[in-house]
Each structure stands twice: as structure tokens, then as C-alpha cells.
Design a protein around this motif. Structure first.
Motif, PDB file in Angstrom:
ATOM      1  N   VAL A  64       0.820  -1.203   0.000  1.00 52.32           N
ATOM      2  CA  VAL A  64       0.000   0.000   0.000  1.00 52.32           C
ATOM      3  C   VAL A  64       0.857   1.257   0.000  1.00 52.32           C
ATOM      4  O   VAL A  64       1.848   1.345   0.723  1.00 52.32           O
ATOM      5  N   LYS A  65       0.447   2.237  -0.814  1.00 54.92           N
ATOM      6  CA  LYS A  65       1.094   3.537  -0.845  1.00 54.92           C
ATOM      7  C   LYS A  65       0.127   4.584  -0.297  1.00 54.92           C
ATOM      8  O   LYS A  65      -1.097   4.400  -0.363  1.00 54.92           O
ATOM      9  N   GLN A  68      -3.717   5.424  -1.334  1.00 51.23           N
ATOM     10  CA  GLN A  68      -4.367   4.287  -1.975  1.00 51.23           C
ATOM     11  C   GLN A  68      -5.329   3.600  -1.014  1.00 51.23           C
ATOM     12  O   GLN A  68      -5.121   3.602   0.201  1.00 51.23           O
ATOM     13  N   ARG A  69      -6.378   3.016  -1.587  1.00 51.51           N
ATOM     14  CA  ARG A  69      -7.276   2.207  -0.768  1.00 51.51           C
ATOM     15  C   ARG A  69      -6.609   0.873  -0.451  1.00 51.51           C
ATOM     16  O   ARG A  69      -5.804   0.359  -1.224  1.00 51.51           O
ATOM     17  N   ASN A  93      -0.942   6.226   7.323  1.00 45.43           N
ATOM     18  CA  ASN A  93      -0.528   6.707   6.004  1.00 45.43           C
ATOM     19  C   ASN A  93      -0.235   8.202   6.030  1.00 45.43           C
ATOM     20  O   ASN A  93      -0.402   8.906   5.034  1.00 45.43           O
ATOM     21  N   THR A  98       3.231   4.139   3.821  1.00 43.22           N
ATOM     22  CA  THR A  98       2.197   3.601   4.701  1.00 43.22           C
ATOM     23  C   THR A  98       2.797   2.525   5.606  1.00 43.22           C
ATOM     24  O   THR A  98       3.580   1.691   5.156  1.00 43.22           O
ATOM     25  N   ARG A 193     -10.688  -1.787  -0.757  1.00 43.98           N
ATOM     26  CA  ARG A 193     -11.228  -2.067  -2.091  1.00 43.98           C
ATOM     27  C   ARG A 193     -11.228  -3.572  -2.346  1.00 43.98           C
ATOM     28  O   ARG A 193     -10.328  -4.297  -1.920  1.00 43.98           O
TER      29      ARG A 193
END
Length: 240
Positions: A64-65, A68-69, A93, A98, A193
Motif C-alpha cells: 500500500v502507498k 491508496q485504498r 498513512n 504507509t 477495495r
């Protein structure tokens, strides 16, 4: 009182509480009296003493960045670690990268962070392999990514199926909630997501992931060990 002063006071109180269980009645009574006096003076409770053994450890989110979800399989992976070690995970985050912050007894947070990092990197490798080999004929890049994500969901569930849960006591749950409320008072829910695939479209990918995930073993470290062990039967040449 700053953090260092509070730490010294709590250390002193823990020693006094230990002495209050002495076989020497006079020594025990004097230690308990002194401990109670200090707790009244500084408005401390037994929960404050117990919380001194609680803390956090961080691990990179890997998948994850910021902005982003969160993919569902990443949230599932953090739940596997919570299930295995009785810790809690929150997502941060706020910086360039993150992070996952693990909350619980200090003896468990470090091993949770280590285990998540190793499993996440292994899953990252598995996802790339599956996407390249199994989905080579899928020309639609969006569907290829969606099916690879579904594979990851199955893989994480397969790993979870191998784990004996660590169930926190009611006191541990209470302390964890207190610590989280103190350190992360404005914590919100992660925005997640899914893959967007139908059940029929995702069944093969999920089954493939489930089968591969069952080959991975997460073994919690025993007392005195610093780290857990993660084994994949394919690499060790045994198992299904």
C-alpha cells in the motif's frame, strides 16, 4: 511529569508491588503501603502499571502507498497476525510510506511486525508469480490484476487455516483498548477495495491461492525466542 520520569516512577512501583508479595510480612506491608501512597500522590491506577508493558512496533505495509485504498487481502493478512498473536493493527498513512502499527504487550508487538513483514513479502512474490504464469493468457490488465488479488485473498485464508489462535484475556483486551484510545484517539477506519469480480470469475483464482496458502506455516516463537518462524512446504520439499 515527562515520559522518562513517568517510566522511572512506574518501574519503582512495579518493584514495590513485587515486594508486596514477599514472604516477609513486614516487608510486604511496607512495600504495599509505599506503593499505594505513590499511586495516590500521582493519581495512578493498577491499569497504569499494566500499561507500562504495552507498546507498539511498526512494519511496512508493503502493498500500500499513501492515498491508496487498502486491498482486502492486505487487511486479511493483518487480521491473520492479530489472530496468531493477539495484537491489534492500525494503519498509518500520514508519512511518505504507509505503515502498519502493531499494538499490544511489548513481548508480542515486535514478533507481530516481523511476521507480517515476512508474510507480506512472500505474498508479494506469490502474487507476481501467479500473475505472470497463471494469468499469462489474460489480455485485460485490469482483470489480470483483479484475479491476482483474488488469488491473494485465497492464499491468506489458506495461511489462516493453519494457525492456532492466540485469544487475549478480557484484561488484555481492556488494556489494549485503553492503550489504543490514549495513543490513537482519532483513529478512523481504513478505506478498502475489493476485486470487483463475480463469484464464478474469481473461484479458480481463489482456489489456487487457498491451495498455495495451506503450504505456508506460521509458527509463533516460544518464550525466550525473539522471532516467529515462517515455513513454506514447497521450499522445504514436504507437504501437499
Amino acid at each position: 511529569m515527562n515520559d522518562e520520569q513517568k517510566k522511572k516512577l512506574l518501574d519503582r512501583l512495579r518493584k514495590l508491588m513485587a515486594l508486596s508479595r514477599s514472604a516477609n510480612e513486614h516487608e510486604a506491608a511496607a512495600a504495599l503501603e509505599k506503593a499505594q501512597a505513590l499511586m495516590r500522590e500521582f493519581s495512578l491506577t493498577e491499569d497504569d502499571l499494566d500499561l507500562a508493558d504495552y507498546g507498539t512496533a511498526e512494519s511496512p505495509a508493503v502493498f500500500v502507498k499513501p492515498g491508496q485504498r487498502l486491498p482486502i487481502y492486505v487487511a486479511m493478512l493483518s487480521q491473520v497476525i492479530e489472530y496468531a498473536f493477539g495484537t491489534s493493527a492500525v494503519w498509518d498513512n500520514s508519512g511518505r510510506d504507509t505503515k502498519v502499527i502493531w499494538i499490544g504487550p511489548l513481548s508480542k508487538t515486535e514478533i507481530s511486525a516481523y511476521s507480517y513483514t515476512v508474510l507480506a513479502r512472500l505474498l508479494q512474490k506469490k502474487r507476481s508469480e501467479y500473475k505472470f504464469v497463471a494469468l499469462l493468457q489474460e489480455r485485460n490488465s485490469g482483470r489480470r490484476d483483479a484475479r491476482a488479488d483474488t488469488y491473494c485473498e485465497g492464499w491468506v485464508q489458506g495461511v489462516r487455516n493453519n494457525i492456532m489462535p492466540c485469544t487475549p484475556s478480557e484484561k488484555e483486551k481492556k488494556l489494549s483498548d485503553l492503550f489504543t484510545g490514549q495513543k490513537f484517539p482519532f483513529m478512523g477506519k481504513a478505506d478498502m477495495r475489493g476485486t470487483g469480480l463475480s463469484a464464478s470469475e474469481s473461484s479458480d483464482a481463489y482456489s489456487d491461492g487457498l491451495s498455495d496458502g495451506r503450504k505456508t506455516r506460521l509458527q509463533a516463537g516460544m518464550k525466550g525466542e525473539k522471532r516467529s518462524q515462517i515455513k513454506e512446504t514447497r521450499y522445504l520439499e514436504f507437504g501437499a
